[in-house]
Design a protein around this motif. Structure first.
Motif, PDB file in Angstrom:
ATOM      1  N   ARG A   1       0.867  -1.178   0.000  1.00 40.71           N
ATOM      2  CA  ARG A   1       0.000   0.000   0.000  1.00 40.71           C
ATOM      3  C   ARG A   1       0.901   1.224   0.000  1.00 40.71           C
ATOM      4  NH1 ARG A   1      -4.372   2.838   0.711  1.00 40.71           N
ATOM      5  NH2 ARG A   1      -4.724   4.213   2.467  1.00 40.71           N
ATOM      6  N   VAL A   2       0.637   2.143  -0.933  1.00 39.73           N
ATOM      7  CA  VAL A   2       1.414   3.374  -1.031  1.00 39.73           C
ATOM      8  C   VAL A   2       0.451   4.551  -1.033  1.00 39.73           C
ATOM      9  CG1 VAL A   2       3.029   4.718  -2.441  1.00 39.73           C
ATOM     10  CG2 VAL A   2       3.208   2.225  -2.396  1.00 39.73           C
ATOM     11  N   THR A   3       0.769   5.566  -0.229  1.00 36.88           N
ATOM     12  CA  THR A   3       0.032   6.825  -0.264  1.00 36.88           C
ATOM     13  C   THR A   3       1.058   7.930  -0.466  1.00 36.88           C
ATOM     14  OG1 THR A   3       0.122   7.055   2.140  1.00 36.88           O
ATOM     15  CG2 THR A   3      -1.859   6.039   1.219  1.00 36.88           C
ATOM     16  N   ALA A   4       0.673   8.921  -1.252  1.00 35.04           N
ATOM     17  CA  ALA A   4       1.591  10.015  -1.530  1.00 35.04           C
ATOM     18  C   ALA A   4       0.822  11.313  -1.738  1.00 35.04           C
ATOM     19  CB  ALA A   4       2.437   9.703  -2.770  1.00 35.04           C
ATOM     20  N   ARG A   5       1.458  12.403  -1.363  1.00 32.05           N
ATOM     21  CA  ARG A   5       0.975  13.754  -1.667  1.00 32.05           C
ATOM     22  C   ARG A   5       2.053  14.363  -2.553  1.00 32.05           C
ATOM     23  NH1 ARG A   5      -2.779  16.555   0.715  1.00 32.05           N
ATOM     24  NH2 ARG A   5      -1.460  18.385   0.912  1.00 32.05           N
ATOM     25  N   VAL A   6       1.837  14.283  -3.864  1.00 31.40           N
ATOM     26  CA  VAL A   6       2.850  14.654  -4.849  1.00 31.40           C
ATOM     27  C   VAL A   6       2.715  16.134  -5.207  1.00 31.40           C
ATOM     28  CG1 VAL A   6       3.717  14.189  -7.175  1.00 31.40           C
ATOM     29  CG2 VAL A   6       2.896  12.310  -5.745  1.00 31.40           C
ATOM     30  N   THR A   7       3.848  16.844  -5.142  1.00 30.10           N
ATOM     31  CA  THR A   7       3.876  18.258  -5.500  1.00 30.10           C
ATOM     32  C   THR A   7       4.630  18.506  -6.800  1.00 30.10           C
ATOM     33  OG1 THR A   7       5.840  18.585  -4.129  1.00 30.10           O
ATOM     34  CG2 THR A   7       3.704  19.029  -3.107  1.00 30.10           C
ATOM     35  N   ARG A   8       5.422  17.532  -7.232  1.00 29.63           N
ATOM     36  CA  ARG A   8       6.167  17.642  -8.488  1.00 29.63           C
ATOM     37  C   ARG A   8       6.494  16.256  -8.993  1.00 29.63           C
ATOM     38  NH1 ARG A   8      12.141  19.523  -9.933  1.00 29.63           N
ATOM     39  NH2 ARG A   8      11.780  19.799 -12.139  1.00 29.63           N
TER      40      ARG A   8
ATOM     41  N   VAL B   1       5.862  10.537   0.480  1.00 32.17           N
ATOM     42  CA  VAL B   1       5.555   9.210  -0.066  1.00 32.17           C
ATOM     43  C   VAL B   1       5.751   8.189   1.052  1.00 32.17           C
ATOM     44  CG1 VAL B   1       6.149   7.459  -1.784  1.00 32.17           C
ATOM     45  CG2 VAL B   1       6.385   9.900  -2.355  1.00 32.17           C
ATOM     46  N   ILE B   2       4.704   7.388   1.314  1.00 36.13           N
ATOM     47  CA  ILE B   2       4.763   6.357   2.353  1.00 36.13           C
ATOM     48  C   ILE B   2       4.361   5.027   1.719  1.00 36.13           C
ATOM     49  CG2 ILE B   2       3.848   5.571   4.569  1.00 36.13           C
ATOM     50  CD1 ILE B   2       3.130   8.562   5.103  1.00 36.13           C
TER      51      ILE B   2
ATOM     52  N   GLY C   1       1.542  -4.412   5.948  1.00 31.78           N
ATOM     53  CA  GLY C   1       1.131  -3.607   7.094  1.00 31.78           C
ATOM     54  C   GLY C   1       2.278  -2.916   7.825  1.00 31.78           C
ATOM     55  N   ARG C   2       3.520  -3.162   7.395  1.00 34.14           N
ATOM     56  CA  ARG C   2       4.684  -2.515   8.026  1.00 34.14           C
ATOM     57  C   ARG C   2       5.237  -1.435   7.109  1.00 34.14           C
ATOM     58  NH1 ARG C   2       5.499  -7.788   8.120  1.00 34.14           N
ATOM     59  NH2 ARG C   2       7.262  -7.653   6.690  1.00 34.14           N
TER      60      ARG C   2
END
Length: 159
Positions: A82-89, A100-101, A106-107
């Motif tokens: 699972r990847v979550t990101a708040r991309v600005t560029r 980026v996480i 689950g780890r």
């Protein structure tokens, strides 16, 4: 066919001076996170990312563009990614900036403020004519009536 898909995505993914596209951010996040996880010895079988603007609509030129990217995938041994990101560029396939996480099973395995080289040449290169609207196409429809001479009762009305 895969090359055409990559080229089509590349046309949407460059670092657009007018803003950051959701497709570009998702594609580049997929590429850079996969490369970094594999560098860290995670066997990424597949990763699928989608991007959206935080507020749901396209930002205006006066706003900072932030694309939220969510990815799901699987490792070679069946663990969920699972990847979550708040991309600005993003620079196509080369770099992504923003938080980026990535979690595997689950780890948390990755937490960074950017991946890749934003000074790199965007890769893959967009095909010639990218960015221009597609040219109109011509469609020809041919209708043929076939009569049933041997079977005049064939549907409809002998035709």
């Amino acid at each position: 066919m895969a090359g055409l898909a990559v080229a089509a995505v590349a046309a949407l993914t460059g670092c657009d001076p007018g803003g950051l596209s959701t497709a570009g951010a998702a594609f580049t996040t997929d590429q850079t996170v996969t490369a970094e996880l594999e560098r860290r010895k995670a066997d990424v079988r597949w990763l699928d990312c989608t991007g959206s603007y935080g507020g749901g609509s396209s930002p205006t030129a006066s706003e900072d563009t932030v694309v939220r990217v969510d990815c799901g995938g699987r490792t070679g041994d069946g663990e969920d990614i699972r990847v979550t990101a708040r991309v600005t560029r993003a620079v196509s396939g080369a770099c992504v900036r923003g938080l980026v996480i990535a979690e595997i099973g689950g780890r948390e395995r990755l937490r960074v403020n950017g991946l890749g080289d934003c000074d790199a040449t965007p890769s893959p290169a967009a095909p010639p004519g990218a960015g221009r609207p597609p040219a109109p196409t011509v469609t020809v429809t041919v209708t043929r009536t076939v009569y049933c001479e041997q079977r005049p009762n064939c549907w409809p009305e002998g035709k």
